[in-house]
Design an enzyme around this catalytic site. Structure first.
Site, PDB file in Angstrom:
ATOM      1  N   PHE A 192       0.819  -1.210   0.000  1.00 32.04           N
ATOM      2  CA  PHE A 192       0.000   0.000   0.000  1.00 32.04           C
ATOM      3  C   PHE A 192       0.853   1.260   0.000  1.00 32.04           C
ATOM      4  O   PHE A 192       1.929   1.291   0.589  1.00 32.04           O
ATOM      5  CB  PHE A 192      -0.877   0.067   1.263  1.00 32.04           C
ATOM      6  CG  PHE A 192      -1.895  -1.022   1.364  1.00 32.04           C
ATOM      7  CD1 PHE A 192      -3.119  -0.895   0.742  1.00 32.04           C
ATOM      8  CD2 PHE A 192      -1.636  -2.165   2.092  1.00 32.04           C
ATOM      9  CE1 PHE A 192      -4.072  -1.892   0.840  1.00 32.04           C
ATOM     10  CE2 PHE A 192      -2.582  -3.172   2.200  1.00 32.04           C
ATOM     11  CZ  PHE A 192      -3.807  -3.031   1.578  1.00 32.04           C
ATOM     12  N   ASP A 193       0.327   2.297  -0.621  1.00 33.51           N
ATOM     13  CA  ASP A 193       0.822   3.647  -0.370  1.00 33.51           C
ATOM     14  C   ASP A 193       0.147   4.117   0.913  1.00 33.51           C
ATOM     15  O   ASP A 193      -0.865   3.551   1.334  1.00 33.51           O
ATOM     16  CB  ASP A 193       0.448   4.556  -1.548  1.00 33.51           C
ATOM     17  CG  ASP A 193       0.899   5.996  -1.337  1.00 33.51           C
ATOM     18  OD1 ASP A 193       1.975   6.186  -0.750  1.00 33.51           O
ATOM     19  OD2 ASP A 193       0.169   6.905  -1.752  1.00 33.51           O
TER      20      ASP A 193
END
Length: 489
Positions: free
Chosen positions: A320-321
């Site tokens: 994930f960012d």
């Protein structure tokens, strides 16, 4: 809906109404034929036109040809309402398909907003807007407040605050000054900057990102490649199969001395053509992937091609960012600490002192204060770049800023053990506490991580351009197993 889709919807409604009306009329023979030709041409003239062009261009076998043959055949057999109805239902399906593709395209195009439309070059004291592609390496460009940085480079003059969240994921806007490197696609928020370009537009950061988006459709999945090849053979096979069904059984029956029943077998061949029309089969897989890519981009996720989307079925790790994905990407006052005066009073002093600043931190203070700002109460405002603000509020000296400002004023301050941006406050030369401002975690982020683990994902990872301290706390709160912080694009 776009203009073309609205026009098609109107055609569908008109054709449907006419079919119902004409079906109720006691018309027979040529009159019935003429009446039903009106809705047929209203709904199907473009399909007939495409089929005719395909025949002229020697590209006969497509869904337009099949629909034209099937509907015209039904009408010649006297089944006027069925012929028109088949064309109507086909066009309804095409409308839904067009709408789905258009929606996915709009979602994907939102990712293209980082593309700069122009670059400013100063000539004879005036700014001239030029295409970024025309700017050579070493050119001095001017970026005004609110504009995107068009090309990677180094700041030669000016100080400002840059919003880099769309590129690096860093939630806190970055202060930039002469000598700092800047990347294209980030937004200049406050001061005017002069930048010496270090790359051509085609090699800059924003161009590389856009290239990934534009080439996503060229990376096809195995199932998509298979269905494209399959369609080349399937469509002609259906046509020849329908032709065989129309003529071989009647001929066999004639040879056997029985009634050929030509009308029945031609009707069956036309039915076979309609139900075997490959448009749904051929479009289903590409459209599914296209809709998936579009839906993902609407949520801020860039999928580089349908082959990658297909691979998600075997996913074991999810990366994930942070900013805008696990967090909301907006700043809010999350705490007030070490203050001796009431929270509301300290917040009021901070909001008034920062009232002339356009910095996102200042705006979050004013938002938390929640009342109209009376600028008449504020005088002698001095904004110190990279430090904070000093001003007089109701005649009382107020300093609001970071640790650099406190050290500059010789004021002892209290460290904050919480994660976020800290605004230290000094009133009349004495430390009055600090205000904590932080990015807020999305309400369902923790739940999403838990659901992924239940679905069989063995490891979750978070990447961010934000500081290690902020990243570690967010990862711990969400239950993410690995975190990598302070990363570059």
């Amino acid at each position: 809906m776009n203009k073309k889709q609205k026009k098609m919807l109107i055609r569908i409604i008109i054709a449907a109404v006419l079919i119902v009306v004409f079906s109720l009329l006691p018309a027979e023979g040529y009159l019935r034929f003429v009446l039903f030709m009106i809705p047929y041409l209203v709904i199907g003239y473009d399909i007939l036109k495409k089929a005719f062009k395909g025949i002229l261009n020697k590209q006969v076998f497509d869904e337009n040809f099949l629909m034209a043959v099937a509907t015209v055949g039904a009408i010649l057999l006297g089944d006027y309402s069925e012929g028109v109805a088949v064309m109507l239902f086909y066009q309804i399906g095409e409308l839904f398909q067009s709408y789905a593709v258009g929606k996915s395209r709009r979602n994907i195009s939102e990712l293209m907003d980082i593309r700069p439309d122009y670059a400013n070059i100063e000539k004879d004291g005036t700014l001239e807007q030029v295409d970024p592609d025309e700017v050579e390496i070493g050119t001095i460009i001017v970026v005004q407040p609110g504009e995107k940085v068009p090309i990677d480079g180094v700041i030669t003059e000016g100080t400002s605050t840059l919003n880099t969240s769309a590129l690096t994921g860093e939630s806190l806007p970055r202060d930039a000054k002469a000598g700092d490197e800047v990347i294209s696609g980030c937004i200049n928020m406050t001061g005017l900057l002069k930048i010496r370009t270090t790359k051509e537009f085609g090699e800059s950061t924003v161009s590389k990102i856009l290239e990934l988006v534009e080439n996503s459709s060229s990376r096809k999945s195995r199932s998509e490649n298979f269905i494209s090849k399959f369609a080349k053979y399937y469509t002609p096979a259906v046509c020849y199969g329908a032709l065989a069904l129309a003529f071989i059984p009647p001929i066999v029956l004639l040879i056997m001395g029985k009634s050929a029943m030509w009308g029945d077998w031609i009707y069956r061949a036309l039915t076979f053509l309609v139900i075997s029309c490959p448009c749904a089969l051929v479009i289903s897989i590409p459209l599914s992937f296209f809709a998936g890519i579009g839906g993902a981009s609407n949520q801020g996720i860039l999928v580089k091609g349908s082959n990658y989307l297909e691979t998600l079925a075997q996913t074991k790790y999810v990366v994930f960012d942070k900013t805008g994905t696990m967090t909301q990407g907006v700043f809010e006052v999350s705490g007030i600490h070490h203050n001796e005066m009431p929270d509301e009073k300290l917040l009021e002093y901070a909001a008034l002192a920062e009232c002339s600043s356009s910095h996102p931190i200042s705006k979050s203070l004013q938002k938390a204060y929640g009342k109209p700002i009376d600028r008449n109460r504020v005088t002698d405002i001095e904004e110190i770049s990279g430090n904070g603000v000093i001003a007089k509020v109701d005649g009382i000296s107020v300093a609001a800023g970071n640790t650099k400002l406190m050290n500059r004023l010789g004021i002892a301050y209290q460290d904050c053990h919480h994660v976020g941006t800290v605004v230290h406050m000094a009133i009349d030369g004495k430390y009055a506490g600090h205000i904590l401002i932080s990015d807020i975690i999305k309400p369902h982020a923790k739940e999403a991580i838990a659901e992924l683990k239940k679905a069989g994902i063995s490891k979750t990872v978070m990447l961010t351009g934000d500081s290690k301290r902020v990243a570690d706390q967010v990862a711990e709160e969400l239950g993410i197993q690995e975190v990598y912080s302070e990363l570059l694009p």
